[in-house]
Design a protein around this motif. Structure first.
Motif, PDB file in Angstrom:
ATOM      1  N   MET A 196       0.857  -1.192   0.000  1.00  0.00           N
ATOM      2  CA  MET A 196       0.000   0.000   0.000  1.00  0.00           C
ATOM      3  C   MET A 196       0.893   1.242   0.000  1.00  0.00           C
ATOM      4  SD  MET A 196      -3.043  -1.133   2.579  1.00  0.00           S
ATOM      5  CE  MET A 196      -4.098   0.222   2.086  1.00  0.00           C
ATOM      6  N   ASN A 197       1.328   1.614  -1.197  1.00  0.00           N
ATOM      7  CA  ASN A 197       2.207   2.771  -1.354  1.00  0.00           C
ATOM      8  C   ASN A 197       1.378   4.028  -1.545  1.00  0.00           C
ATOM      9  OD1 ASN A 197       4.617   1.143  -1.252  1.00  0.00           O
ATOM     10  ND2 ASN A 197       4.071   0.454  -3.308  1.00  0.00           N
ATOM     11  N   ASP A 198       2.032   5.150  -1.578  1.00  0.00           N
ATOM     12  CA  ASP A 198       1.368   6.439  -1.784  1.00  0.00           C
ATOM     13  C   ASP A 198       0.292   6.689  -0.735  1.00  0.00           C
ATOM     14  OD1 ASP A 198       2.947   6.864  -4.067  1.00  0.00           O
ATOM     15  OD2 ASP A 198       1.513   5.750  -5.297  1.00  0.00           O
ATOM     16  N   ILE A 199       0.619   6.407   0.507  1.00  0.00           N
ATOM     17  CA  ILE A 199      -0.319   6.678   1.596  1.00  0.00           C
ATOM     18  C   ILE A 199       0.374   7.482   2.683  1.00  0.00           C
ATOM     19  CG2 ILE A 199      -1.667   4.574   1.228  1.00  0.00           C
ATOM     20  CD1 ILE A 199      -0.234   3.459   3.750  1.00  0.00           C
ATOM     21  N   GLU A 200      -0.425   8.133   3.482  1.00  0.00           N
ATOM     22  CA  GLU A 200       0.055   8.828   4.669  1.00  0.00           C
ATOM     23  C   GLU A 200      -0.944   8.550   5.770  1.00  0.00           C
ATOM     24  OE1 GLU A 200       1.241  13.302   6.208  1.00  0.00           O
ATOM     25  OE2 GLU A 200       0.266  13.048   4.275  1.00  0.00           O
ATOM     26  N   VAL A 201      -0.473   8.076   6.899  1.00  0.00           N
ATOM     27  CA  VAL A 201      -1.351   7.773   8.018  1.00  0.00           C
ATOM     28  C   VAL A 201      -1.356   8.980   8.946  1.00  0.00           C
ATOM     29  CG1 VAL A 201      -1.751   6.245   9.981  1.00  0.00           C
ATOM     30  CG2 VAL A 201      -0.886   5.302   7.851  1.00  0.00           C
ATOM     31  N   THR A 202      -2.505   9.650   9.019  1.00  0.00           N
ATOM     32  CA  THR A 202      -2.618  10.822   9.888  1.00  0.00           C
ATOM     33  C   THR A 202      -3.612  10.601  11.007  1.00  0.00           C
ATOM     34  OG1 THR A 202      -4.258  11.761   8.401  1.00  0.00           O
ATOM     35  CG2 THR A 202      -1.980  12.447   8.073  1.00  0.00           C
ATOM     36  N   GLY A 203      -4.353   9.539  10.940  1.00  0.00           N
ATOM     37  CA  GLY A 203      -5.323   9.244  11.985  1.00  0.00           C
ATOM     38  C   GLY A 203      -5.869   7.847  11.778  1.00  0.00           C
ATOM     39  N   ILE A 204      -6.299   7.244  12.833  1.00  0.00           N
ATOM     40  CA  ILE A 204      -6.828   5.897  12.776  1.00  0.00           C
ATOM     41  C   ILE A 204      -8.050   5.838  13.683  1.00  0.00           C
ATOM     42  CG2 ILE A 204      -6.373   3.463  13.268  1.00  0.00           C
ATOM     43  CD1 ILE A 204      -3.420   4.008  12.906  1.00  0.00           C
ATOM     44  N   ASP A 205      -9.121   5.224  13.200  1.00  0.00           N
ATOM     45  CA  ASP A 205     -10.272   4.981  14.055  1.00  0.00           C
ATOM     46  C   ASP A 205     -10.028   3.685  14.806  1.00  0.00           C
ATOM     47  OD1 ASP A 205     -11.749   7.202  13.331  1.00  0.00           O
ATOM     48  OD2 ASP A 205     -12.730   6.169  11.680  1.00  0.00           O
ATOM     49  N   ILE A 206      -9.994   3.785  16.111  1.00  0.00           N
ATOM     50  CA  ILE A 206      -9.793   2.607  16.947  1.00  0.00           C
ATOM     51  C   ILE A 206     -10.896   2.607  17.997  1.00  0.00           C
ATOM     52  CG2 ILE A 206      -8.267   1.409  18.540  1.00  0.00           C
ATOM     53  CD1 ILE A 206      -5.924   2.832  17.184  1.00  0.00           C
ATOM     54  N   SER A 207     -11.577   1.502  18.112  1.00  0.00           N
ATOM     55  CA  SER A 207     -12.664   1.381  19.077  1.00  0.00           C
ATOM     56  C   SER A 207     -12.386   0.222  20.014  1.00  0.00           C
ATOM     57  CB  SER A 207     -13.992   1.112  18.362  1.00  0.00           C
ATOM     58  OG  SER A 207     -14.284   2.151  17.472  1.00  0.00           O
ATOM     59  N   SER A 208     -12.785   0.395  21.225  1.00  0.00           N
ATOM     60  CA  SER A 208     -12.659  -0.681  22.199  1.00  0.00           C
ATOM     61  C   SER A 208     -13.741  -1.720  21.919  1.00  0.00           C
ATOM     62  CB  SER A 208     -12.844  -0.126  23.610  1.00  0.00           C
ATOM     63  OG  SER A 208     -12.866  -1.165  24.551  1.00  0.00           O
ATOM     64  N   THR A 209     -13.401  -2.971  22.068  1.00  0.00           N
ATOM     65  CA  THR A 209     -14.391  -4.026  21.906  1.00  0.00           C
ATOM     66  C   THR A 209     -15.069  -4.341  23.235  1.00  0.00           C
ATOM     67  OG1 THR A 209     -12.688  -5.708  22.225  1.00  0.00           O
ATOM     68  CG2 THR A 209     -13.221  -5.098  19.950  1.00  0.00           C
ATOM     69  N   ARG A 210     -14.601  -3.701  24.280  1.00  0.00           N
ATOM     70  CA  ARG A 210     -15.206  -3.891  25.599  1.00  0.00           C
ATOM     71  C   ARG A 210     -16.495  -3.087  25.665  1.00  0.00           C
ATOM     72  NH1 ARG A 210     -15.336  -1.452  30.436  1.00  0.00           N
ATOM     73  NH2 ARG A 210     -14.059   0.302  29.803  1.00  0.00           N
ATOM     74  N   GLU A 211     -17.532  -3.690  26.203  1.00  0.00           N
ATOM     75  CA  GLU A 211     -18.816  -2.998  26.327  1.00  0.00           C
ATOM     76  C   GLU A 211     -18.722  -1.883  27.367  1.00  0.00           C
ATOM     77  OE1 GLU A 211     -21.601  -3.490  24.524  1.00  0.00           O
ATOM     78  OE2 GLU A 211     -20.510  -4.982  23.371  1.00  0.00           O
ATOM     79  N   LEU A 212     -19.364  -0.759  27.079  1.00  0.00           N
ATOM     80  CA  LEU A 212     -19.421   0.338  28.045  1.00  0.00           C
ATOM     81  C   LEU A 212     -20.221  -0.088  29.275  1.00  0.00           C
ATOM     82  CD1 LEU A 212     -20.200   3.440  25.827  1.00  0.00           C
ATOM     83  CD2 LEU A 212     -18.161   3.071  27.188  1.00  0.00           C
ATOM     84  N   THR A 213     -19.864   0.479  30.409  1.00  0.00           N
ATOM     85  CA  THR A 213     -20.612   0.220  31.644  1.00  0.00           C
ATOM     86  C   THR A 213     -21.083   1.544  32.226  1.00  0.00           C
ATOM     87  OG1 THR A 213     -18.675   0.410  33.082  1.00  0.00           O
ATOM     88  CG2 THR A 213     -19.135  -1.774  32.144  1.00  0.00           C
ATOM     89  N   GLU A 214     -21.987   1.464  33.177  1.00  0.00           N
ATOM     90  CA  GLU A 214     -22.451   2.671  33.860  1.00  0.00           C
ATOM     91  C   GLU A 214     -21.281   3.385  34.533  1.00  0.00           C
ATOM     92  OE1 GLU A 214     -25.875   2.157  36.391  1.00  0.00           O
ATOM     93  OE2 GLU A 214     -26.788   0.775  34.973  1.00  0.00           O
TER      94      GLU A 214
END
Length: 74
Positions: free
Chosen positions: A28-46
Motif C-alpha cells: 500500500m504505497n502512496d499513503i500517509e497515516v494521519t489518523g486511525i479509528d480505533i474502538s474498544s471491543t469492551r462494552e461500556l458500563t455505567e
C-alpha cells in the motif's frame, strides 16, 4: 472507556509512522497515516459513563444486538 481514550491520546506519533511503514510493506504505497479509528471491543458500563459525568444509554438493534453509549445527564 475514559481510560481507553486517554491511552489513545498518549500514544507516540511515531506509532502512526510505524503503521504507515507496515502498510507500505504490504504494497500500500502512496499513503500517509494521519489518523486511525480505533474502538474498544469492551462494552461500556455505567461506571465508564459516570467517570465522564454522563449516563449510560442503550438501544436494541433490529439484529438483536445492543448498542450502548454515554450521554449527558439531564
Amino acid at each position: 472507556m475514559n481510560n481507553f481514550k486517554t491511552q489513545l491520546r498518549s500514544l507516540p506519533t511515531d506509532l502512526f509512522k510505524e503503521v504507515e511503514k507496515l502498510l507500505k510493506e504490504h504494497g500500500m504505497n502512496d499513503i500517509e497515516v494521519t489518523g486511525i479509528d480505533i474502538s474498544s471491543t469492551r462494552e461500556l458500563t455505567e461506571e465508564d459513563c459516570a467517570a465522564e459525568g454522563k449516563k449510560l444509554k442503550c438501544k436494541k438493534r433490529a439484529d438483536g444486538s445492543i448498542k450502548c453509549w454515554c450521554v449527558k445527564r439531564g
